[in-house]
Design a protein around this motif. Structure first.
Motif, short mmCIF file in Angstrom:
data_model
loop_
_atom_site.label_atom_id
_atom_site.label_comp_id
_atom_site.label_asym_id
_atom_site.label_seq_id
_atom_site.Cartn_x
_atom_site.Cartn_y
_atom_site.Cartn_z
N VAL A 57 0.86 -1.18 0.00
CA VAL A 57 0.00 0.00 0.00
C VAL A 57 0.89 1.22 0.00
O VAL A 57 1.68 1.44 0.91
CB VAL A 57 -0.93 0.02 1.24
N ASP A 58 0.76 1.97 -1.06
CA ASP A 58 1.39 3.29 -1.09
C ASP A 58 0.29 4.29 -0.82
O ASP A 58 -0.63 4.43 -1.64
CB ASP A 58 2.02 3.53 -2.46
N PHE A 59 0.41 4.92 0.30
CA PHE A 59 -0.69 5.77 0.73
C PHE A 59 -1.00 6.88 -0.25
O PHE A 59 -2.15 7.27 -0.44
CB PHE A 59 -0.43 6.33 2.13
N ASN A 60 0.01 7.40 -0.82
CA ASN A 60 -0.25 8.46 -1.79
C ASN A 60 -1.09 7.94 -2.95
O ASN A 60 -1.99 8.61 -3.43
CB ASN A 60 1.08 9.02 -2.33
N VAL A 61 -0.75 6.72 -3.37
CA VAL A 61 -1.50 6.12 -4.47
C VAL A 61 -2.88 5.69 -3.99
O VAL A 61 -3.88 5.90 -4.68
CB VAL A 61 -0.70 4.92 -5.04
N TRP A 62 -2.91 5.09 -2.85
CA TRP A 62 -4.17 4.55 -2.32
C TRP A 62 -5.20 5.64 -2.13
O TRP A 62 -6.38 5.46 -2.46
CB TRP A 62 -3.90 3.84 -1.00
N GLU A 63 -4.74 6.75 -1.64
CA GLU A 63 -5.70 7.82 -1.35
C GLU A 63 -6.22 8.47 -2.62
O GLU A 63 -7.27 9.10 -2.60
CB GLU A 63 -5.06 8.86 -0.42
N ARG A 64 -5.47 8.30 -3.68
CA ARG A 64 -5.95 8.88 -4.93
C ARG A 64 -7.04 8.03 -5.57
O ARG A 64 -7.81 8.51 -6.39
CB ARG A 64 -4.77 9.04 -5.92
N LYS A 65 -7.11 6.78 -5.16
CA LYS A 65 -8.16 5.91 -5.70
C LYS A 65 -9.49 6.22 -5.01
O LYS A 65 -9.52 6.55 -3.83
CB LYS A 65 -7.80 4.43 -5.45
N ASN A 66 -10.54 6.05 -5.76
CA ASN A 66 -11.84 6.29 -5.15
C ASN A 66 -12.33 5.03 -4.43
O ASN A 66 -11.70 3.98 -4.51
CB ASN A 66 -12.86 6.77 -6.18
N ASN B 44 20.41 -3.60 13.35
CA ASN B 44 20.98 -2.57 12.49
C ASN B 44 20.60 -2.83 11.04
O ASN B 44 20.65 -3.98 10.60
CB ASN B 44 22.51 -2.55 12.60
N PRO B 45 20.34 -1.84 10.26
CA PRO B 45 20.18 -0.43 10.64
C PRO B 45 18.87 -0.20 11.39
O PRO B 45 17.91 -0.93 11.23
CB PRO B 45 20.16 0.28 9.29
N LYS B 46 18.91 0.81 12.20
CA LYS B 46 17.72 1.16 12.94
C LYS B 46 16.85 2.05 12.07
O LYS B 46 17.32 3.06 11.55
CB LYS B 46 18.10 1.86 14.24
N CYS B 47 15.63 1.64 11.91
CA CYS B 47 14.73 2.36 11.03
C CYS B 47 13.46 2.74 11.77
O CYS B 47 13.00 2.00 12.62
CB CYS B 47 14.34 1.50 9.81
N PHE B 48 12.93 3.85 11.38
CA PHE B 48 11.66 4.30 11.95
C PHE B 48 10.90 5.13 10.94
O PHE B 48 11.51 5.82 10.10
CB PHE B 48 11.86 5.07 13.25
N ALA B 49 9.60 5.04 11.10
CA ALA B 49 8.71 5.82 10.22
C ALA B 49 8.04 6.89 11.07
O ALA B 49 7.57 6.62 12.17
CB ALA B 49 7.66 4.92 9.59
N GLU B 50 8.03 8.07 10.55
CA GLU B 50 7.42 9.18 11.30
C GLU B 50 6.02 9.47 10.81
O GLU B 50 5.19 9.99 11.56
CB GLU B 50 8.27 10.44 11.17
N GLY B 51 5.76 9.18 9.57
CA GLY B 51 4.44 9.46 9.00
C GLY B 51 3.96 8.28 8.18
O GLY B 51 4.42 7.16 8.33
N MET B 52 3.06 8.58 7.27
CA MET B 52 2.42 7.53 6.48
C MET B 52 3.29 7.03 5.34
O MET B 52 3.09 5.92 4.85
CB MET B 52 1.10 8.06 5.89
N SER B 53 4.21 7.83 4.89
CA SER B 53 4.96 7.42 3.70
C SER B 53 6.42 7.84 3.77
O SER B 53 6.96 8.37 2.79
CB SER B 53 4.30 8.00 2.44
N ASP B 54 7.02 7.64 4.92
CA ASP B 54 8.45 7.96 5.01
C ASP B 54 9.14 6.89 5.84
O ASP B 54 8.51 6.16 6.61
CB ASP B 54 8.67 9.34 5.63
N LEU B 55 10.43 6.83 5.67
CA LEU B 55 11.23 5.90 6.47
C LEU B 55 12.62 6.49 6.64
O LEU B 55 13.22 6.95 5.66
CB LEU B 55 11.31 4.53 5.78
N THR B 56 13.10 6.46 7.87
CA THR B 56 14.45 6.94 8.17
C THR B 56 15.22 5.79 8.78
O THR B 56 14.80 5.21 9.78
CB THR B 56 14.41 8.12 9.16
N CYS B 57 16.34 5.49 8.17
CA CYS B 57 17.20 4.44 8.71
C CYS B 57 18.56 5.02 9.04
O CYS B 57 19.05 5.92 8.34
CB CYS B 57 17.37 3.30 7.71
N PHE B 58 19.20 4.48 10.07
CA PHE B 58 20.54 4.96 10.43
C PHE B 58 21.31 3.85 11.11
O PHE B 58 20.75 2.87 11.60
CB PHE B 58 20.46 6.20 11.33
N TRP B 59 22.59 4.00 11.11
CA TRP B 59 23.43 3.10 11.88
C TRP B 59 24.61 3.90 12.40
O TRP B 59 24.92 5.00 11.93
CB TRP B 59 23.88 1.91 11.03
#
Lengths: 172, 537
Positions: A57-66, B44-59
């Motif tokens: 699920v890519d939220f950007n894509v998913w949200e664009r779908k109706n 490792n690597p340590k990863c975390f998502a802050e929102g719906m469509s992002d990911l930050t990884c670091f080591w």
């Protein structure tokens, strides 16, 4: 007209099932099945690859779908899973796995009922019997299949059920 | 022109500053998260998502072994997809370490992600994860504390992170403690943006902070950082009704106890608060005498006198009143009970009283003739003397008679201690006992019985078994047979009268014998001057 009246089942409107704990229960049982399959060493491989839905699920894509597109995606995926897991049952000999697989099949059917209660259109498979497309891919191991099953329920099905306008009419 | 330029410059500066602030703020948040994950995540690597469509990884790497950022390559692969590469950036960290970051801006959830980190084509890290289960959110914002209006309660409310689809998976942990204390409590709340803290102390300042976490079947992650603590004081407590009622009951019980103690020791306390004026007879032995007064008339004036006497029970110095209202009293006899003392050493008080009553001297002689005629002379006197002497322990000297030479109505002070008698039943413990003195015209047996009865009828026990009887040299003429006698003991503070006995019942026609026990300190002064004291019989 008389036949229309006496058509069983379909004419009865179902009460919308908005409680997501139902889906949560199905997901947990699907996880149990996947874990059981991973633990079992025999019968991992499928005789032939089966088509399964994409779970990503890519939220950007998913949200664009109706809503309709989303519903179709979910319904077709469930149908594919149903087919795939059904064929898996024939190849598995372990009785414990059998119960898990039967459970999974029952749950897929129940999800279908839940979607129907939310007035989500049912999926009609194409006449060819095999659905293809962007949203499918093929797996050849049973554990992969069950993993797909879990992720599909956690992802798209959950997203669809948690955002049904029918369920949010009172709260939003 | 210059104004426009200046305005543009100003706007640019403001924007730059704002951006920098946000960058600084963002980097601070990043630092916090990095520190958190370093603590919590072992892989490792340590990863975390802050929102719906992002990911930050670091080591992390040690400074001496660390290379430059381009030495590293971060390769990630989604299921059923081709691999992609992420650009690696390096940042210095505390403790001689270096951090290498990779940030993805478009992610796919619900699908396994393979991550491989290479350093110069050498695989150093390998990890497979689902992005939707490594959420590390920002702490909740706008934490506010309000009072609910109830004792020991506070309401904490906050803004949930603005993430779609994740409301039911959101979980919060509220930590609260008294300001200044390190020991606190923690409460978890699910899918809500407010919580009522209960069981708090009234009138105390509390420090509350909160953190958030996604904890569901679909989404999951790590605990966020704590918010900055917010302080709030609970409403001051009312008096606990239980405590109030208990304290009232205790004070009531204590009051009752103290009252009981007071009542049981009232005599002692009154003696302390209102002490009896000490009588000086202990200093002036033998100067104080008891006089027997004889009724002169049968009069109902005795009633009046009685009426005066019942006015009050308080002790008043009798000498004082006797000064105001000298009364005509006929002294029948005088009894001295103490050791012999020079007769001239009368106490000043008594002499005052005597002095004032000198003008009444003549009145004293006014006697009912009928009564006086009935006076039997020597036989009675002798008999009386015998009677009294028989029970007297200390034979009284007869030389005290000179005290009565002035014929005055003496203020008598009884120096006899009522040894062996029952104690006075009221506060006049220092009131000296009454002397039993009477002269009777009856036969000796009757007299004896009278004496006995008189003794018995004295309820206050003031009758002493010891008495001495002494006739003054200047004796009164015989009165007659109709005399009724009563003994008066004047302690200087009070005058005690014994119950009277009649010597001649036949003559008692007009009056009534009042045999009640009474004290007469007051009536003497209440009577108008000139009114004789009559003891009605």
């Amino acid at each position: 007209m008389l036949l229309e009246w006496t058509k069983p089942g379909l004419s009865n409107p179902l009460r919308p099932i908005c409680d997501l704990r139902v889906l949560k229960h199905f997901i947990e049982e699907a996880r149990d099945a996947e874990a059981a399959m991973l633990a079992c060493k025999e019968g991992r491989g499928l005789p032939e690859p089966v088509t399964v839905p994409q779970t990503k699920v890519d939220f950007n894509v998913w949200e664009r779908k109706n809503a309709l597109e989303q519903a179709q995606e979910v319904q077709s995926g469930l149908w594919l899973l149903n087919q795939a897991i059904g064929s898996l049952r024939a190849t598995v000999t372990n009785t414990a796995l059998h119960s898990h697989i039967d459970n999974s099949l029952r749950n897929i059917f129940s999800i279908g009922q839940v979607l129907r209660s939310l007035n989500i259109q049912e999926y009609t498979p194409p006449a060819g019997g095999v659905a293809g497309g962007e949203e499918t891919w093929r797996v050849s191991s049973a554990s992969e299949l069950l993993q797909v099953h879990v992720n599909f329920l956690r992802g798209k099905v959950h997203l669809l059920l948690s955002n049904t306008p029918v369920c949010h009419q009172g709260s939003s | 022109m210059t104004n426009d330029n200046l305005t543009k410059l100003l706007v640019f500066c403001v924007l730059f500053c704002a951006q920098k602030t946000s960058i600084v703020h963002g980097s601070q948040a990043l630092e916090t998260k990095v520190a958190l994950l370093l603590h919590v995540e072992p892989e490792n690597p340590k990863c975390f998502a802050e929102g719906m469509s992002d990911l930050t990884c670091f080591w992390e790497e040690d400074e001496e072994r660390a290379g430059s950022a381009d030495q590293y390559s971060f390769i990630y692969t989604y299921q059923n997809e081709n691999s992609s590469e992420c650009a690696v950036t390096a940042l210095p960290a505390a403790g001689g370490k270096r951090l290498y970051f990779c940030r993805l801006s478009r992610t796919q959830l619900f699908v396994p992600l393979d991550i491989r980190v290479f350093r110069d084509d050498l695989l150093i890290h390998n990890r497979s994860l689902f992005i939707e289960v490594v959420f590390l959110l920002d702490p909740p914002s706008n934490l506010t504390l309000t009072s609910t209006g109830t004792q020991g309660q506070l309401k904490a409310s906050w803004l949930p992170p603005s993430l779609k689809y994740m409301g039911d998976s959101m979980m919060y942990e509220v930590s609260y403690a008294m300001a200044g204390s390190h020991i606190g409590k923690v409460e978890e709340v699910q899918a809500s943006s407010e919580l009522i803290l209960r069981g708090l102390q009234s009138g105390t300042k509390y420090k509350v902070r909160i953190r958030a976490k996604l904890d569901g079947i679909s989404y999951s992650g790590y605990w966020s950082a704590w918010t900055d603590p917010v302080l709030m004081e609970t409403i001051p407590g009312d008096l606990d009704p239980l405590i109030v009622s208990l304290s009232l009951i205790i004070s009531l019980v204590l009051t009752l106890l103290s009252l009981i103690v007071l009542m049981s020791h009232r005599r002692f306390l009154l003696k302390k608060i209102w002490p009896i004026i000490p009588t000086p007879e202990s200093k002036f032995q033998g100067l104080f005498k008891v006089y027997v007064f004889v009724s002169l008339e049968y009069e109902t004036r005795y009633e009046e006198w009685l009426g005066h006497s019942t006015g009050g029970l308080w002790l008043r110095p009798a000498y004082f009143y006797s000064e105001e209202f000298p009364a005509p009293l006929e002294v029948l006899s005088e009894v001295s009970l103490g050791p012999a003392l020079p007769s001239s050493a009368l106490p000043p008080k008594a002499s005052e009283a005597l002095g004032e009553e000198e003008d009444e001297d003549k009145k004293l002689k006014r006697v009912d003739s009928a009564l006086m005629e009935g006076w039997r002379e020597t036989p009675q006197e002798h008999w009386l003397m015998d009677q009294l002497q028989s029970i007297h322990q200390h034979p009284a000297p007869r030389t005290q008679s000179s005290l009565l030479e002035s014929h005055d109505a003496y203020v008598t002070l009884n120096s006899q201690n009522h040894s062996g008698e029952e104690p006075l039943d009221d506060i006049l413990e220092e009131t000296l006992p009454l002397q039993v003195l009477f002269a009777s015209g009856r036969t000796s047996s009757e007299s004896r019985s009278d004496l006995g009865s008189l003794q018995q009828s004295s309820g206050s026990g003031r009758l002493s078994s010891q008495s001495s009887f002494e006739y003054p040299n200047h004796t009164w003429p015989p009165k007659g047979s109709g005399y009724t006698y009563m003994a008066v003991a004047d302690s200087g503070v009070s005058m005690d009268y014994s119950p009277m006995s009649s010597s001649k019942i036949d003559d008692i026609g007009k009056g009534v014998i009042y045999t009640n026990e009474y004290k007469n300190e007051i009536p003497a002064h209440r009577r108008p001057i000139g009114t004789p004291i009559h003891f009605a019989f």
